[in-house]
Every structure is written in C-alpha cells, then in structure tokens.
Design a protein around this motif. Structure first.
Motif, PDB file in Angstrom:
ATOM      1  N   PRO A 105       2.657   3.771  -5.241  1.00 32.82           N
ATOM      2  CA  PRO A 105       1.727   4.768  -5.792  1.00 32.82           C
ATOM      3  C   PRO A 105       0.523   4.097  -6.458  1.00 32.82           C
ATOM      4  O   PRO A 105       0.664   3.055  -7.112  1.00 32.82           O
ATOM      5  CB  PRO A 105       2.584   5.518  -6.821  1.00 32.82           C
ATOM      6  CG  PRO A 105       3.986   5.364  -6.329  1.00 32.82           C
ATOM      7  CD  PRO A 105       4.047   4.011  -5.682  1.00 32.82           C
ATOM      8  N   HIS A 106      -0.644   4.689  -6.281  1.00 34.17           N
ATOM      9  CA  HIS A 106      -1.907   4.072  -6.699  1.00 34.17           C
ATOM     10  C   HIS A 106      -1.904   3.651  -8.164  1.00 34.17           C
ATOM     11  O   HIS A 106      -2.307   2.533  -8.514  1.00 34.17           O
ATOM     12  CB  HIS A 106      -3.072   5.023  -6.424  1.00 34.17           C
ATOM     13  CG  HIS A 106      -4.406   4.435  -6.755  1.00 34.17           C
ATOM     14  ND1 HIS A 106      -5.070   4.715  -7.936  1.00 34.17           N
ATOM     15  CD2 HIS A 106      -5.186   3.549  -6.083  1.00 34.17           C
ATOM     16  CE1 HIS A 106      -6.206   4.035  -7.966  1.00 34.17           C
ATOM     17  NE2 HIS A 106      -6.297   3.320  -6.849  1.00 34.17           N
ATOM     18  N   ARG A 107      -1.449   4.526  -9.060  1.00 34.77           N
ATOM     19  CA  ARG A 107      -1.448   4.214 -10.495  1.00 34.77           C
ATOM     20  C   ARG A 107      -0.618   2.963 -10.770  1.00 34.77           C
ATOM     21  O   ARG A 107      -1.021   2.078 -11.552  1.00 34.77           O
ATOM     22  CB  ARG A 107      -0.879   5.407 -11.276  1.00 34.77           C
ATOM     23  CG  ARG A 107      -0.731   5.152 -12.778  1.00 34.77           C
ATOM     24  CD  ARG A 107       0.050   6.266 -13.460  1.00 34.77           C
ATOM     25  NE  ARG A 107       1.398   6.406 -12.936  1.00 34.77           N
ATOM     26  CZ  ARG A 107       2.420   5.627 -13.309  1.00 34.77           C
ATOM     27  NH1 ARG A 107       2.235   4.639 -14.162  1.00 34.77           N
ATOM     28  NH2 ARG A 107       3.623   5.840 -12.801  1.00 34.77           N
ATOM     29  N   GLU A 112      -1.877  -4.877 -10.194  1.00 34.49           N
ATOM     30  CA  GLU A 112      -3.052  -5.729  -9.952  1.00 34.49           C
ATOM     31  C   GLU A 112      -3.616  -6.283 -11.258  1.00 34.49           C
ATOM     32  O   GLU A 112      -4.062  -7.435 -11.317  1.00 34.49           O
ATOM     33  CB  GLU A 112      -4.121  -4.947  -9.181  1.00 34.49           C
ATOM     34  CG  GLU A 112      -3.734  -4.718  -7.716  1.00 34.49           C
ATOM     35  CD  GLU A 112      -4.604  -3.685  -7.010  1.00 34.49           C
ATOM     36  OE1 GLU A 112      -5.408  -3.006  -7.690  1.00 34.49           O
ATOM     37  OE2 GLU A 112      -4.469  -3.557  -5.779  1.00 34.49           O
ATOM     38  N   ARG A 115       0.203   0.580  -8.567  1.00 35.94           N
ATOM     39  CA  ARG A 115      -0.405  -0.575  -7.919  1.00 35.94           C
ATOM     40  C   ARG A 115      -1.566  -1.130  -8.744  1.00 35.94           C
ATOM     41  O   ARG A 115      -1.738  -2.348  -8.853  1.00 35.94           O
ATOM     42  CB  ARG A 115      -0.873  -0.204  -6.508  1.00 35.94           C
ATOM     43  CG  ARG A 115      -1.168  -1.421  -5.643  1.00 35.94           C
ATOM     44  CD  ARG A 115      -1.340  -1.071  -4.183  1.00 35.94           C
ATOM     45  NE  ARG A 115      -2.582  -0.361  -3.927  1.00 35.94           N
ATOM     46  CZ  ARG A 115      -2.672   0.896  -3.514  1.00 35.94           C
ATOM     47  NH1 ARG A 115      -1.570   1.601  -3.304  1.00 35.94           N
ATOM     48  NH2 ARG A 115      -3.848   1.465  -3.308  1.00 35.94           N
ATOM     49  N   VAL A 116      -2.358  -0.255  -9.346  1.00 34.58           N
ATOM     50  CA  VAL A 116      -3.472  -0.690 -10.186  1.00 34.58           C
ATOM     51  C   VAL A 116      -2.943  -1.490 -11.385  1.00 34.58           C
ATOM     52  O   VAL A 116      -3.510  -2.529 -11.752  1.00 34.58           O
ATOM     53  CB  VAL A 116      -4.320   0.518 -10.655  1.00 34.58           C
ATOM     54  CG1 VAL A 116      -5.278   0.113 -11.764  1.00 34.58           C
ATOM     55  CG2 VAL A 116      -5.101   1.102  -9.469  1.00 34.58           C
ATOM     56  N   TYR A 140       0.812  -1.224   0.000  1.00 34.62           N
ATOM     57  CA  TYR A 140       0.000   0.000   0.000  1.00 34.62           C
ATOM     58  C   TYR A 140       0.843   1.270   0.000  1.00 34.62           C
ATOM     59  O   TYR A 140       0.296   2.370  -0.079  1.00 34.62           O
ATOM     60  CB  TYR A 140      -1.007  -0.029   1.155  1.00 34.62           C
ATOM     61  CG  TYR A 140      -2.098  -1.046   0.884  1.00 34.62           C
ATOM     62  CD1 TYR A 140      -3.039  -0.826  -0.113  1.00 34.62           C
ATOM     63  CD2 TYR A 140      -2.139  -2.258   1.579  1.00 34.62           C
ATOM     64  CE1 TYR A 140      -4.008  -1.768  -0.403  1.00 34.62           C
ATOM     65  CE2 TYR A 140      -3.115  -3.207   1.296  1.00 34.62           C
ATOM     66  CZ  TYR A 140      -4.042  -2.955   0.298  1.00 34.62           C
ATOM     67  OH  TYR A 140      -5.010  -3.891  -0.006  1.00 34.62           O
ATOM     68  N   SER A 141       2.172   1.117   0.036  1.00 33.86           N
ATOM     69  CA  SER A 141       3.052   2.285  -0.131  1.00 33.86           C
ATOM     70  C   SER A 141       3.341   2.557  -1.610  1.00 33.86           C
ATOM     71  O   SER A 141       3.856   3.622  -1.961  1.00 33.86           O
ATOM     72  CB  SER A 141       4.385   2.066   0.601  1.00 33.86           C
ATOM     73  OG  SER A 141       5.203   1.124  -0.100  1.00 33.86           O
TER      74      SER A 141
END
Length: 326
Positions: free
Chosen positions: A246-248, A254, A250-251, A243-244
């Motif tokens: 960056p969102h972009r 996934e 990590r998406v 969860y550290s």
C-alpha cells in the motif's frame, strides 16, 4: 434468508479484517557479517520498520548467506522467495550493462562525485534499469573507493605494464588492465591474499577496508591512493512485491531506507578512513598519493575504455557522470 445473509456478511467482514491484520513480511537476505556496514544497515532497517510500522510490516534478516548465497540470491529475489537484497553491483551484469558506469576507471574524481551522480536524475534512473527483470533498485550502499596495490610503485599508467592483477569477473576490469598492458586473473576474494603472497599475481584493486581486513598490505608494499572506481552495493526489492505494498506504507519504508542509507554510507566511509590510517601506521606498505597531473595522466590513459563501453552503458550516462566532477 436475510439473517443468513447478514451472518455471512459478518463472517466475510471478520475474515477480511483478519487478513488485512496480517503483517507484510520482508525477508532481507545478505551474504556478509552483521558487523559490516551492510549488515548493520539491514538490522537498522528492521529496527526502524518495527518501531514505525509495528503490526503492519515485519522484517526478517538473514545474514552470512544463511538463507541464500551469492550464486542464487538474485533468482530467489525474482521468485519472491526473498523480498530484499543488497548485492554488489557487479552481480547485476546479466540484467543491465548500464551499471558498468561505476566500474569505468578514473571516471569519478572521488566519493563525493559518486554521491552527486547517484542523487541526480541519471543515477536515480539506473535504480530502475532492471524492472523488466522484476528487480527494482531502492538505494546505493557504499563499500568504498578502490585503490591500486602492487609489488612496485604505480604512479604512471605505464608502471603497471606486465604486472598481473587479480580482478572480479568484469569485462570493464579486464579492459581496464588490458589498456595498461597488464594481464589479469579472476579470483574469489578469499583467495586474493594467497595469490599475492605466492606471486601468482602482483597487484590488486580494493577499498581500504578490504585491504585491511585481508591483511593485503603485508604482501603489497605499495598502495596507490587512486580512488579509480567505486565498489558499491545496490539495495533491491522484488519489483511486483514492492509495488503491491500500500502506498502509505511504501512511502514510510522509502523514508526509512533513506535514513538507513545515510548511516550505512557514513559508516562505510569512516571504516575506510580508519583502515587507511591503520595501514599507514603499520609501516608495511607505502601509500602513494597522486598529484593532479598524475591523476589526469591515468584518466587520459583510460578514456579508450570509456569509449569501448559507451554503446552498452550509454553516452548520456557517461557524460552525466563526467559532469559531476565539476
């Protein structure tokens, strides 16, 4: 002072740019060969990450226990010495009892039912059941449905009475065979062939690929196609590390994991079916297929085991698993 401040700002900006340019490193450790579905999955993950997140994420794969083995890999993950693993779900017993749902005998009709459960809300929830221990689940990777093998035909639950079975360390598996009146021995997988060949134990439970790879069918004349439980891995990451990211990024990771999971599970199922055919063609073991009535008799015989573990697994999870069969 202003030129000095300007110079300092420029230096800070350059340092920041350099730091941000450093790729995120994911060390992915596992304990099997690179030629297995799990080993191939790890390499596919590395390849797709390098293609789509070049310069942003670097994946280092360590197969065959070259970095950490079964005994210490989960502690290494919790310490963030590695960032990803794919252990068998039996390894998570110390962190959650809810995953024991996959060991409950004759709960799922087949692999398709397992897939449905894992994709629905309760199955997705189980991926998050260890976050308090800094472990987050990312996907389920199949090894295969388990089959019962023995020195005599097992068509009805009472046929197993008195036979000794090899099991993995698991309270559910002890209870499963206890319900049948069958003693158990906990043995490492590497010692199963010898234990069966010497008669130390008379039966075992394994996916087709395990039976074939260890030549167990040469010392087990009968294999019941029971599909009575699932032997799965869970792809996991260090929770704080994951969860550290960056969102972009990590998406995108996934999305890659979803693609890899599809391929790993497709390959595992193809391998099991190929090995089933090879075992059948070898003529060394007779494969017994249960009728719907025979299968129902096994399920009814095993319901007390479901009830026994309901307090630690959760009645809601067991009911959700039952519903996917219909």
């Amino acid at each position: 002072m202003k030129p000095i401040l300007l110079m300092a700002s420029c230096v800070l900006a350059l340092v920041s740019a350099n730091v941000s340019a450093e790729p995120i490193v994911i060390k992915f450790s596992h304990v099997v060969a690179e030629t297995t579905p799990k080993g191939k999955g790890a390499l596919m993950f590395k390849r797709l990450v390098e293609e789509r997140l070049a310069g942003e994420v670097r994946v280092e794969v360590y197969p065959n226990s070259t970095l950490y083995g079964d005994a210490n890999e989960l502690q290494a993950l919790k310490n963030n010495d590695v960032q990803m693993l794919a252990p068998s779900m039996a390894k998570f017993d110390a962190y959650t009892k809810q995953l024991q749902v996959f060991d409950l005998p004759f709960l799922f009709d087949d692999l398709e039912a397992v897939n449905r459960f894992q994709k629905r809300s309760q199955g997705r929830h189980l991926l998050r059941s260890m976050e308090d221990h800094n472990i987050t689940g990312l996907a389920y990777w199949h090894n295969g449905m388990k089959q019962l093998s023995a020195t005599q035909p097992l068509r009805r639950p009472e046929d197993a009475r008195g036979l000794a079975f090899r099991i993995q360390p698991s309270a559910v598996l002890e209870a499963q065979f206890g319900q049948l009146g069958a003693p158990t021995q906990k043995l490492p997988f590497a010692k199963v062939y010898q234990a069966l060949a010497s008669g130390t134990v008379q039966g075992a439970e394994n996916p087709w690929s395990n039976i074939h790879s260890q030549n167990l069918h040469s010392v087990q004349p009968y294999i019941t196609e029971s599909n009575h439980g699932v032997l799965d891995y869970m792809l996991v990451a260090n929770n704080r590390f994951w969860y550290s990211i960056p969102h972009r990024v990590r998406v995108e990771l996934e999305t890659i994991i979803d693609e890899v999971t599809y391929e790993v599970n497709k390959e595992a199922e193809a391998l099991n079916q190929a090995h089933r055919e090879q075992i059948m063609r070898s003529g060394k073991a007779q494969i017994l297929t249960l009728s719907s009535e025979e299968r129902m008799a096994w399920r009814e015989a095993m319901r007390p085991v479901w009830k026994q573990f309901e307090p630690v697994i959760g009645a809601d999870i067991i009911r959700a698993a039952e519903r996917v069969n219909h």
